[in-house]
Design a protein around this motif. Structure first.
Motif, short mmCIF file in Angstrom:
data_model
loop_
_atom_site.label_atom_id
_atom_site.label_comp_id
_atom_site.label_asym_id
_atom_site.label_seq_id
_atom_site.Cartn_x
_atom_site.Cartn_y
_atom_site.Cartn_z
N LEU A 1 0.45 -0.99 -0.12
CA LEU A 1 0.22 0.16 0.15
C LEU A 1 0.80 0.81 -0.15
O LEU A 1 1.09 2.28 -0.66
N ARG A 2 2.08 0.80 1.12
CA ARG A 2 3.59 2.32 0.54
C ARG A 2 3.40 2.92 -0.71
O ARG A 2 3.23 3.86 -0.96
N ILE A 3 3.96 1.66 -1.46
CA ILE A 3 4.38 1.73 -2.75
C ILE A 3 3.70 2.27 -3.66
O ILE A 3 3.87 3.21 -4.89
N ALA B 1 -3.25 12.07 6.96
CA ALA B 1 -2.88 10.19 7.44
C ALA B 1 -1.63 11.26 8.44
O ALA B 1 -1.17 10.17 9.64
N ASN B 2 -0.83 11.42 8.46
CA ASN B 2 0.78 12.46 8.93
C ASN B 2 -0.38 12.88 11.00
O ASN B 2 0.02 11.76 12.00
N ALA B 3 -0.88 13.64 10.30
CA ALA B 3 -1.87 14.16 11.46
C ALA B 3 -2.30 12.56 12.41
O ALA B 3 -2.43 12.66 13.91
N LEU B 4 -3.28 11.80 11.48
CA LEU B 4 -3.39 10.87 12.79
C LEU B 4 -2.53 10.13 13.30
O LEU B 4 -2.48 9.52 14.55
N ARG B 5 -1.67 10.02 12.51
CA ARG B 5 -0.56 8.77 13.32
C ARG B 5 0.45 9.79 14.45
O ARG B 5 1.05 8.84 15.35
N ALA B 6 0.00 11.00 14.57
CA ALA B 6 0.78 11.86 15.33
C ALA B 6 -0.38 12.34 16.69
O ALA B 6 0.16 12.12 17.52
N GLU C 1 -4.78 19.94 11.99
CA GLU C 1 -4.17 20.33 12.88
C GLU C 1 -4.36 18.64 14.17
O GLU C 1 -5.10 18.50 13.97
N ASP C 2 -3.33 18.72 14.38
CA ASP C 2 -3.18 17.62 15.84
C ASP C 2 -2.51 18.33 16.79
O ASP C 2 -2.27 19.71 17.11
N HIS C 3 -3.00 17.30 17.72
CA HIS C 3 -2.09 17.23 19.53
C HIS C 3 -1.08 16.06 19.86
O HIS C 3 -0.72 15.90 21.17
N1 LIG Z 1 1.64 16.14 12.01
C1 LIG Z 1 3.34 15.40 12.34
N2 LIG Z 1 3.55 15.84 13.84
C2 LIG Z 1 5.10 15.28 13.98
N3 LIG Z 1 5.34 14.85 12.82
C3 LIG Z 1 4.94 15.57 11.09
C4 LIG Z 1 3.87 15.38 11.30
N4 LIG Z 1 4.11 14.69 10.32
C5 LIG Z 1 4.81 14.38 10.48
N5 LIG Z 1 6.02 14.40 10.61
C6 LIG Z 1 6.99 14.36 11.04
O1 LIG Z 1 7.93 14.82 9.15
C7 LIG Z 1 7.93 13.43 8.72
C8 LIG Z 1 7.65 13.17 7.19
O2 LIG Z 1 6.84 13.73 6.31
P1 LIG Z 1 5.87 12.94 5.54
O3 LIG Z 1 4.59 12.83 5.16
O4 LIG Z 1 6.78 14.04 4.53
O5 LIG Z 1 6.56 11.82 4.92
P2 LIG Z 1 5.94 10.46 5.92
O6 LIG Z 1 4.95 10.80 6.66
O7 LIG Z 1 6.88 10.19 6.72
O8 LIG Z 1 5.58 9.42 4.83
P3 LIG Z 1 5.35 9.37 3.23
O9 LIG Z 1 4.15 10.54 3.28
O10 LIG Z 1 6.35 9.36 2.19
O11 LIG Z 1 4.12 8.17 3.02
C9 LIG Z 1 7.37 12.52 9.56
O12 LIG Z 1 7.95 10.82 9.38
C10 LIG Z 1 7.23 12.88 10.76
O13 LIG Z 1 8.45 12.47 11.32
#
Ligand SMILES: Nc1ncnc2c1ncn2[C@@H]1O[C@H](COP(=O)(O)OP(=O)(O)OP(=O)(O)O)[C@@H](O)[C@H]1O
Ligand SMILES: [Mg+2]
Length: 460
Positions: A291-293, A369-374, A394-396
């Motif tokens: 899925l990542r690829i 996706a990034n915010a949900l991870r954070a 916005e994430d926390h």
């Molecule tokens: N909302 C966030 N809060 C904290 N750190 C973040 C957040 N979004 C991104 N980052 C940091 O920035 C890095 C780069 O984000 P980016 O979206 O470019 O890559 P990725 O999410 O790691 O991979 P990809 O998006 O290519 O699947 C992340 O690995 C993370 O360490």
């Protein structure tokens, strides 16, 4: 010597140095050799003039005051020397008012001028003594001012000798000569400055144009109109380099787009095959990897498409609130599965912006996706669209340290290797936003966390 880097100051500097050298050496280097060949009349510069002047100065220096207060000529070693070399040399000095000759004057001259001495001031004459068997013998009579007062001098029969030129050289930089030279030097320097500045104007225009060229405008060229011929090869070489770089970049972009496109099919096949496997932990890991690829390939293709289309026309208009809501809705089930909530705050009134829907989906999707991870478990990521066409995610979570707020957008930048992802999402998002004439940046969420902001080109 930063100052000497400037072309105009180099020109002025060289001009001043060369003309100073010329000022002091031309008499010796040009006139002396001529004198050696017997040419002693060069245009208006008559070498004989220097001979006479020198002879007069030697005589002037030999005038002394006697204890009784009278002036007389007492042969100095210099005068004796001069006479030894010029056996026909005669000299005289006399009182300016009375015309009375000083003791020590050549009797021959005094006799010759006996009735005229008092009137010589008016004559200031060059003369030849009648009956002199050397037809080239010249004499000169002139008033002089010395510390001992003003008196008349007569010199006769001085022969040109090369060291007369040395005398001239030594006495040449008189205040008058230097003062006459300075304005000339200043005027020519000014001309040099103006000429250089004016000739370099096209270069300044070209530099301004060049400064506007970036990866997206490699098809532009530096204008060569009115370019001075000395700089033209440089500008042409620059344009040649732009041409080659442009072609190279275009080739690379096509290669990336084609590769991404070609890789899509095998990945799709891989995913179908994975579906057929039994549900094991290794299958889940493989599914996540594939899925990542797939996501990376899609992002690359989105980028290639935007690059291609941005060249020909501006992005279409879309309702920003609607488009962002669609993406947020797509991510809601994923958020819920991950134990987070996803909130959407629409703009107060509909906002229209310029963007491709699929590009917006890619950028906002990556931020969500990034915010949900954070976001900490149980927390809520807020997606907001403001009235001035800014989308905020916005994430926390941990947030992004101020020092990393620029570098986070670099390709492959990840805070830690442990997190999933390639580190490409934000880099691609930034590229896309630039192509859409927008901007992406990150701020701190009040109370902690990261707020990523996307400013789109708003349509009023
Ligand atoms: N909302 C966030 N809060 C904290 N750190 C973040 C957040 N979004 C991104 N980052 C940091 O920035 C890095 C780069 O984000 P980016 O979206 O470019 O890559 P990725 O999410 O790691 O991979 P990809 O998006 O290519 O699947 C992340 O690995 C993370 O360490
Ligand atoms: Mg990401």
């Amino acid at each position: 010597m930063r100052l000497l880097r400037s072309l105009s100051s180099r020109l002025v500097f060289n001009w001043v140095v060369i003309s100073l050298i010329a000022f002091f050496t031309v008499p010796a280097t040009v006139l002396l050799p001529l004198a050696a060949f017997g040419v002693d009349d060069v245009g208006y510069v008559r070498l004989e003039g220097h001979t006479v002047k020198r002879a007069r100065v030697i005589v002037m220096h030999a005038v002394r005051k006697t204890p009784e207060g009278r002036l007389r000529i007492e042969p100095t070693p210099e005068l004796r020397d001069y006479m030894a070399r010029n056996p026909r040399f005669r000299f005289a000095a006399f009182d300016a008012r009375t015309g009375e000759a000083f003791a020590g004057s050549s009797q021959e001259l005094v006799d010759y001028f006996s009735s005229q001495l008092g009137k010589l001031e008016m004559l200031g004459a060059t003369f030849h003594i009648l009956g002199d068997d050397d037809p080239d013998s010249r004499g000169s009579a002139r008033m002089v001012r010395t510390p001992l007062g003003r008196f008349g001098t007569i010199v006769y029969g001085a022969q040109f000798h090369w060291d007369d030129m040395l005398f001239w050289l030594y006495n040449y930089p008189t205040t008058a000569n230097v003062l006459a030279y300075l304005p000339l030097c200043a005027a020519l320097s000014l001309v040099a400055l103006v000429v250089v500045r004016r000739s370099l104007t096209p270069l300044r225009v070209s530099a301004a144009k060049l400064a506007e060229i970036d990866l997206d405008s490699l098809d532009r060229r530096v204008p060569t109109a009115d370019m001075p011929s000395e700089v033209l090869p440089f500008v042409e070489a620059l344009n040649g380099a732009l041409e080659r770089v442009g072609a190279g970049v275009a080739r690379q972009r096509r290669f990336i787009a084609n590769s991404a496109h070609e890789l899509r099919t095998p990945i799709a096949i891989l995913r179908t095959r994975l579906d057929q496997l039994d549900d094991t932990p290794i299958k889940q890991e493989l599914e996540r990897d594939s899925l990542r690829i797939q996501t990376i390939l899609e992002q690359l293709m989105v980028l290639a498409q935007v690059e291609e289309r941005a060249k020909t026309c501006a992005a279409p208009q879309l309702d920003l609130g609607e488009a962002v809501l669609t993406v947020t809705a797509d991510y809601t089930p994923i958020a819920l599965r991950a134990g987070r909530r996803l909130a959407f705050e629409p703009p107060p009134t509909p906002v229209v912006a310029r963007a491709y829907e699929w590009a917006l989906e890619s950028v906002v999707g990556n931020l969500v996706a990034n915010a949900l991870r954070a976001e900490p478990p149980g927390g809520a990521v807020v997606v907001r669209v403001t009235a001035d066409a800014v989308v905020e995610v916005e994430d926390h979570g941990e947030g992004v340290e101020p020092a990393c707020r620029e570098t986070i957008f670099e390709p492959f930048w990840r805070k830690s290797e442990a997190t999933p992802g390639a580190g490409l999402g934000l880099a691609i998002a930034q590229e896309l936003m630039e192509k859409l004439s927008g901007r992406i940046w990150v701020e701190e969420t009040p109370g902690g966390g990261a707020t990523f902001k996307l400013a789109f080109a708003k349509v009023d």
